[in-house]
Structures are given as C-alpha cells and as structure tokens.
Design an enzyme around this catalytic site. Structure first.
Site, PDB file in Angstrom:
ATOM      1  N   GLU A 321      -3.452   8.536  -6.789  1.00 39.37           N
ATOM      2  CA  GLU A 321      -4.350   7.571  -6.137  1.00 39.37           C
ATOM      3  C   GLU A 321      -4.066   7.535  -4.638  1.00 39.37           C
ATOM      4  O   GLU A 321      -3.948   6.466  -4.032  1.00 39.37           O
ATOM      5  CB  GLU A 321      -4.193   6.185  -6.767  1.00 39.37           C
ATOM      6  CG  GLU A 321      -4.482   6.175  -8.268  1.00 39.37           C
ATOM      7  CD  GLU A 321      -4.294   4.814  -8.915  1.00 39.37           C
ATOM      8  OE1 GLU A 321      -3.468   4.029  -8.399  1.00 39.37           O
ATOM      9  OE2 GLU A 321      -4.970   4.532  -9.904  1.00 39.37           O
ATOM     10  N   CYS A 405      -6.867  -4.114 -11.849  1.00 42.36           N
ATOM     11  CA  CYS A 405      -6.539  -4.637 -10.518  1.00 42.36           C
ATOM     12  C   CYS A 405      -7.754  -4.742  -9.617  1.00 42.36           C
ATOM     13  O   CYS A 405      -7.897  -5.718  -8.867  1.00 42.36           O
ATOM     14  CB  CYS A 405      -5.468  -3.767  -9.869  1.00 42.36           C
ATOM     15  SG  CYS A 405      -5.899  -2.012  -9.769  1.00 42.36           S
TER      16      CYS A 405
END
Length: 802
Positions: A321, A405
């Site tokens: 990521e 998230c």
C-alpha cells in the site's frame, strides 16, 4: 514550485489553536496561521451541504450498525467480561473503527444537535470504559485473554508494537475521538478514558524505558491534540519521542529506515507516511524544531513533484500500500487508498499553516474533490479502498471491508470540511476554499463575518460579503487556484496543453480591485466596512492536462479538468459501454453542460473522438467517429461495474482497441477462479509489459494454492485448433501469484474433456508468451488446466488460441 523553505528563526505564533469547552489551555507555540474551526463555519451550498447531511443521516448510522453487526462492539464487551467467549474480529486495529465513527458522530453533533445520537455515543463510551484495564491499558485483543491469542499481539504489552500489534495506533485514534467528543459535548467521560491511556503511555515509553516507535503512525497526532486539550506537556514530549526514536535500523515500509529528520523522500506505506509527516508538522509547530520542517519540506516536494496522481491520490502500488518510485503512477493498478487521500489533506493543511503558501491548498483541494470524494458512493453506503484511475469493470465499491479503516475514516472527515475554508494570522484573513458558507473570524480588530455565495465547483463566480463588527483595516487573502494560473499542480509533474483563455477578475463593490499576488493569494489590504462586496471570477474552461514525460503510463494521453474537478470516461455514457478503445485528438474542442438531475447535479463534458478496433491479419486499426462524454471522476462506479479511464489517448499507441474477432476474443470465458470478475481481459489482445504488470486486466486463482484449477473457452462455433499461448501472471516478490507447477490443454469431445496430444513441450517462463503446439483438434471448447504451486497461486494475463 514556489519556495516553501521556512527561514531560520521562524517566529511561531504565540496563540492557542485549540480550546475545549471549559477552561481554555494557552500554548506557548503553535502554527503561525490558525485554521478557523469548522464549528464557526456553516456550509449551505448545493455541493458540500448534501454530502455532509448524507454522512450524518446515512453513512454514520450505517457504519455504527456495521460495527455492531461485525463484532467490533462485541470486542469491547468481551474485554469487559459482559459477553461470554473470546471470539474477536479479524484485525487488531478493528477497535479504531468504533473510535473513528464516534469522532465523526461527535463532529456531526457540533453541526446539528441530536440527543438520541449523543445518548447512543454515551452508551458506547461506557462499554469502552468497562473494557479499559485499571492502569489505563485499552486493547481488547489482549485484555480478552483469548485461548488462542491473535498472532499479531505478542506475548506481552508493546512486544510487537513496531511491527503488527497496532496498540499505539489504537491509542492515537482513541485520543482524536475523545478530544472531538469532549469538544462537541463538553463531557469528559471519553476524555477521561483517553487521559488514563495517555498517562500509561507516558509511564511506559521514553528514553530509558520502552524505546519503540509505532508501526502504524497516528499516536503522534493524537498526543498533540491531547496536549492542546489538557495542557500536559508530557503528551507533547512523548509525541516527539515517538518520532525521534525512529530509525535507522527499521523498515522503510514503516518509515523507520532513517531518523525522521534525515528522510527526504516519501517511501513505504502511504497512509503511515502521511500521518507521520502530519505529526512532524504538528510537533514542529508546537516545539519550534526546524529540522522537522526541513525534512517535511523535502518530502512534500518529492510527493508533489513525482508521486502525486492527477486526482490528488497517493500510493502507487498495492505491494505494501506504498509510494512507488518517482514518476511510477500506474492507472489501472493505482492503489491511491482513500485513507491516504484523507491523510494527504491533513498534511497539506498543516504545510499551509506553517508556510502560508496556496500551493498546499491547491493539492488539498485537488485531493478533496477527486481522490478523496471518490471513496464514497452517492448513496453514502458503498466504499472504495483503492481508487484506480482506469478500470475494465473489475473495480466496484463495496458495502464493507474486513479492514474497514477507509470507511470509518470517511465518517470522521466529511463533517470537518468547513474547517478548511478559512484561516487567519493576526490581521490576515485567508479564504482557501470556495463553497457557499458563512463564517465568523476573530481578528485583532474584532469579529468579521464572511458570507460566500457560489455554485463552485461548477461555476467560477464567487461573491463574498464582509461584515466586520466595526470598520477596520485587514488583509483579505483570496486563493487564486493554481489550476487558474497555468499550474494544475505545483511543479512540473502535470501541465496544461494550452494557455488559459480567460483571466481571473476581482472586484470590490463592483469596481476592479487593486491587489498584490503573494504566494498564490490575491491580497486586498484595505479598510473594510460592513456590507463590502467582493467578487471573484475564476476561469472555468475545460482544460487538457498532460503528464511529465517520465510518467510512462500517461504517455500519449491527456486528462480533462474543469475548475478543481478531474474528469473520466465511463462505459454507460459512451458507445457500446466501452472507453478503453477511445481516441480523442489533442485539439478537439470540449463543451461543458450542467445536468441538474444527473449524478445529484454535475457538469458533464462532451467532445468528438473515435473508437478503435483491431482487425484480423493487419496492424491497421478500424476507427469509427463518435461522441465522447466525460463525468466527474468522483462520481464513477455508481452505476454498476463498468469500464473507466481518466487518461484519454490522443495517440494510437496509447489506446487499447477493441479486440479483433479471433477465436479467443469471440469465446465465452469461464474459470474456477473464486473472483467473479477475474476472467476479464485474458482475451483482450493486450500484451503486458511483463508478468508482474498490473496496469491491465488479468485472471488469477488467489488465494488458492497447491490445487488443480482451470480456465475455459467456449467457442462461438466449432473450430480446428493446434496451438495455445499463455502469458503467465506472476507478482513476485510481494504478491501471492507465481508461475504454475505445470499446465496442459484439454478439448471437449463428445461432452468429455480430453487432453490434446502435444507436439512441443509445455513452456513455463516469466515475461513472455508460453507456447505449446499439438495435433489439430476440431472442438467447440478448450480448457487450460493449471497445477498451482505448493505455497502460491497463479494467474494469466493472456491466452491465445490458434
């Protein structure tokens, strides 16, 4: 790029940026420029007000219910021994989803009181309090004492904090939520929990104690807010410790590879990184540490100059990521996580507060209207985690993620948008964002009420009415966006293909105004009286943007932008629901029209272009003229799975033409893949750059391993075939796919699958087509059978049949 280096000896403003209900806490140092709190700005326009109302009325209740449904609330109940058993959710950071949605709900309460919601939050806070251990430790995954503990938590507190446990990450979100709740309600029930936890961190961490840094940053931001809310300097000192203890032996994934003051480029996990850079800005402002400023100035230049998507998204790769290398900005495989966009807004606001330069708000605005807003559906209950800039239809917003998230982050961000509109420094009043609103700003000479009237971002006309409590002199700073000054972004990463046709116009009380242009702001320094009218007219032509020549993925393409809005082509608006095969000339005129009933009211762009199609036995493309329609990027994927692209080819070499009618291209594709959309692209005649290329479609069998899998072509009619070519997908070293252990071809005969008789060996190699020839067979279907490796899966880019 304008110089953003702070001169030595910068005098930080000796003011308090944060006050909570109850006794205010004065700080010795803080940002020289102060944001005007969102509670003092009421947004009432047709763009942002509905989105904030949707968040309050749909998204927040939806996420609260999902927290209950998925067991996130049960985590706390089990830790408090109010629910039997030790079954917990999937991730050790799942507790933060509840904290974040409480934070978002608290912000919403400040905008609009809701006694029922406030009561529900109190009930959740009581559950959280019951789960807290006597010394302040709050981490349900350890407190519940599961018979089989989660593998990330370690054998004792903080043991795996630098890696996987997320104990401090949980604390950071706890602190932010508790301060928000206290500020919104005046209650201390949540803040007392946070203080107890923060005091434990002060006791356990520091030089000569636990000398560890958080594997996932955000506790630094939370501690800075706790310092402002309580005045306890030990919280500020601990936040600085968590930054100073990093490096040089850690991983660049966690930004622990160097001391923070020695880092000069953005590396590793994009969300962790930008939370850290934001924390460094906070601590620099609160302590005056200029070494932090030099570091984040350099890092910001690296991101804005080489690693920023045209949508404002950051994080090029799903491998970690993470940020990629300079100019590595793939489109279809772009990660550009929603959380990273939110963190990018936080960071750029802090950079503006430090430097007073509009270039940071330019990046903030670009992110806000594009790469951040795309993370939420128009319905308010579907979400993107990554935000790609191209799709063959394999991307779609989801109702929930195991790692949620981004979803909970959206709930807490949207209510705070009004807080980015205005700022002040002594007698300087900054207007940073343009939206219909009314704000009250306290300047040294008294209060000034500013009312904005505008249809921005669809219209460039902005009217401001100033209502100072008494006539007085102050400087009004109107941001002139970079996109209105031939600079889509600061620096040379993107540029316009042509010059602007319309200048910026500013009038005061109907007369042309004299102003100085400073750091991207038109500064009108004069004596203002009640009722003064300021008019700002920004050019709103549709512009074509091209990328730096080093961005190979955007070569031969342009992006469309109008005002702050980046556009994309999506299938439903274009011929045959296809967009990847579209070509548009560089000089093609573009028209703009507002559609009131489309996508909740948006401006749509249209132009003329052509669709390209491959032909059999020739490399020449067959092109058909057509109308091309572009919609705002943030609105895509609200009508099901469709093709989409931001960067539009103007050169044939950049287009992905519709396949020629080969045997494979006209076949129906099925497979044993668990991914319902994974069969797309294996017959699209687009050769990948290499086996790891993720910027085109591919098929995979992940997460399966050590099994026999298959892919099948059902032909449009009976065919005689004698050769197959396969280009394998292998995303080593970070991904889960590798070359297969073996493969073979079978054909359908009398309803049964029969292996072909090969006349050459079955090749197995990366970065090339692997061929096998076999004795000719006449059949209606062919099957590719693959033995997956023992510990990995496998995948296919292209499968050619002859």
């Amino acid at each position: 790029m304008r110089n953003s280096t702070i001169a030595r000896g910068l005098a930080f403003a000796l003011v308090s940026v944060f006050s909570v209900q109850g006794p205010s806490v004065a700080q010795k140092r803080d940002y020289p420029i102060q944001p005007v709190d969102f509670t003092r700005v009421h947004v009432h326009d047709h763009f942002w007000q509905p989105k904030m109302e949707l968040n309050a009325g749909v998204t927040i209740p939806y996420v609260l219910e999902k927290c209950r449904e998925t067991g996130r609330i049960d985590n706390f109940l089990r830790a408090a021994h109010r629910l039997p058993g030790d079954k917990l959710t999937e991730y050790t950071f799942d507790d933060t989803d509840l904290y974040k949605v409480i934070e978002g709900a608290s912000y919403a309460l400040q905008v609009k009181p809701d006694p029922q919601l406030e009561q529900y939050l109190d009930s959740l806070i009581a559950i959280i309090a019951a789960a807290q251990e006597p010394d302040g430790y709050l981490y349900t995954f350890r407190t519940v004492k599961a018979a089989q503990p989660h593998g990330w938590i370690g054998g004792r507190r903080w043991e795996k904090e630098e890696d996987l446990s997320h104990e401090l990450y949980n604390s950071g979100h706890l602190f932010e939520a508790a301060v928000a709740h206290h500020k919104a309600t005046g209650k201390k029930n949540f803040l007392d929990i946070a203080i107890k936890n923060a005091d434990l961190l002060v006791k356990d961490f520091g030089w000569g104690k636990e000398e560890k840094y958080p594997g996932h940053q955000i506790v630094e931001l939370g501690l800075a807010k706790m310092y402002r809310a309580t005045g306890k300097k030990e919280y500020l000192d601990l936040a600085k410790f968590f930054l100073d203890v990093r490096g040089p032996k850690g991983s660049d994934y966690h930004q622990g590879h160097k001391r923070v003051v020695d880092q000069h480029e953005a590396v590793g996990h994009a969300v962790r990184a930008t939370y850290m850079y934001t924390g460094m800005a906070d601590i620099a402002a609160l302590t005056g540490d200029e070494s932090y400023l030099k570091a984040i100035d350099a890092i910001w230049g690296d991101v804005a100059g080489t690693k920023l998507y045209i949508t404002g998204g950051i994080g090029a790769t799903g491998a970690g990521e993470a940020f990629g290398k300079p100019y590595q900005l793939p489109n279809m495989s772009a990660y550009a996580e929603t959380c990273a966009a939110i963190a990018n807004v936080y960071w750029n606001q802090r950079m503006f507060l430090l430097h007073g330069d509009a270039q940071y708000i330019d990046v903030l605005e670009r992110t806000l209207y594009n790469g951040l807003l795309s993370g939420l559906s128009l319905s308010g209950n579907r979400f993107f985690y990554p935000n790609p800039l191209a799709s063959m239809g394999q991307h779609q917003r989801s109702a929930w993620f195991g790692c949620a998230c981004c979803i909970s982050n959206m709930t807490r961000f949207l209510p705070s948008v009004p807080g980015y509109v205005y700022a002040q420094n002594k007698n300087n009043l900054y207007v940073n964002l343009y939206m219909g609103s009314a704000g009250t700003i306290l300047l040294p000479g008294g209060e000034v009420r500013v009312t904005q009237s505008t249809h921005y971002p669809w219209d460039g006309q902005v009217a401001l009415q100033l209502e100072p409590a008494k006539s007085g002199t102050f400087a009004l700073h109107l941001r002139i966006p970079g996109w209105a000054q031939q600079a889509p972004v600061p620096g040379s990463l993107y540029r316009y293909m042509d010059a602007a046709k319309t200048p910026v116009k500013i009038t005061v009380n109907g007369k042309p105004a004299a102003y100085a242009l400073q750091k991207g702001y038109a500064v009108l320094n004069r004596k203002w009286k009640k009722g003064d009218q300021v008019s700002l007219e920004l050019p709103m032509e549709a512009r074509k943007v091209v990328a730096h020549e080093n961005v190979k993925d955007d070569a031969g393409r342009f992006a469309l932008q109008r005002g702050p809005i980046v556009y994309c082509l999506e299938g439903p608006d274009n011929k045959d629901s296809l967009v990847q095969n579209i070509l548009v000339a560089k000089d093609a005129p573009v028209q703009a029209a507002f559609r009131e009933s489309f996508m909740n009211g948006v401006t749509v762009l249209t132009t003329r272009g052509s669709s390209a199609k491959r032909q059999l036995h020739t490399d020449a493309l067959l092109k058909t003229e057509q109308e091309v329609t572009a919609i705002p990027y943030y609105t895509w994927a609200n009508r099901g799975a469709n093709e989409m692209m931001v960067w539009i080819p103007y050169e044939e070499s950049a287009a992905k033409p519709k396949p020629a009618p080969t045997i494979a291209a006209t076949s129906k594709v099925t497979s044993s893949s668990p991914n319902a959309r994974a069969n797309m692209g294996v017959n699209d005649q687009v050769e990948p750059l290499n086996s790891a290329d993720q910027n085109n479609t591919y098929q995979h069998w992940w997460p399966k391993s050590n099994t026999k899998e298959w892919m099948q072509y059902d032909f449009a009619r009976e065919q005689t075939v004698s050769q197959a070519q396969v280009y394998w997908y292998d995303d080593a070293p970070f991904g889960g796919c590798r070359l297969p252990s073996s493969w073979r071809i079978l054909y359908k005969k009398d309803g049964a699958w029969v292996p072909v008789t090969p006349t050459t060996s079955y090749e197995i190699a990366k970065d090339k087509f692997n061929s096998v020839s076999f004795e000719p067979v006449k059949t209606t279907a062919l099957r590719l059978e693959v033995q997956l490796p023992e510990k990995h899966s496998a995948g296919v880019h292209e499968w050619v049949v002859k």
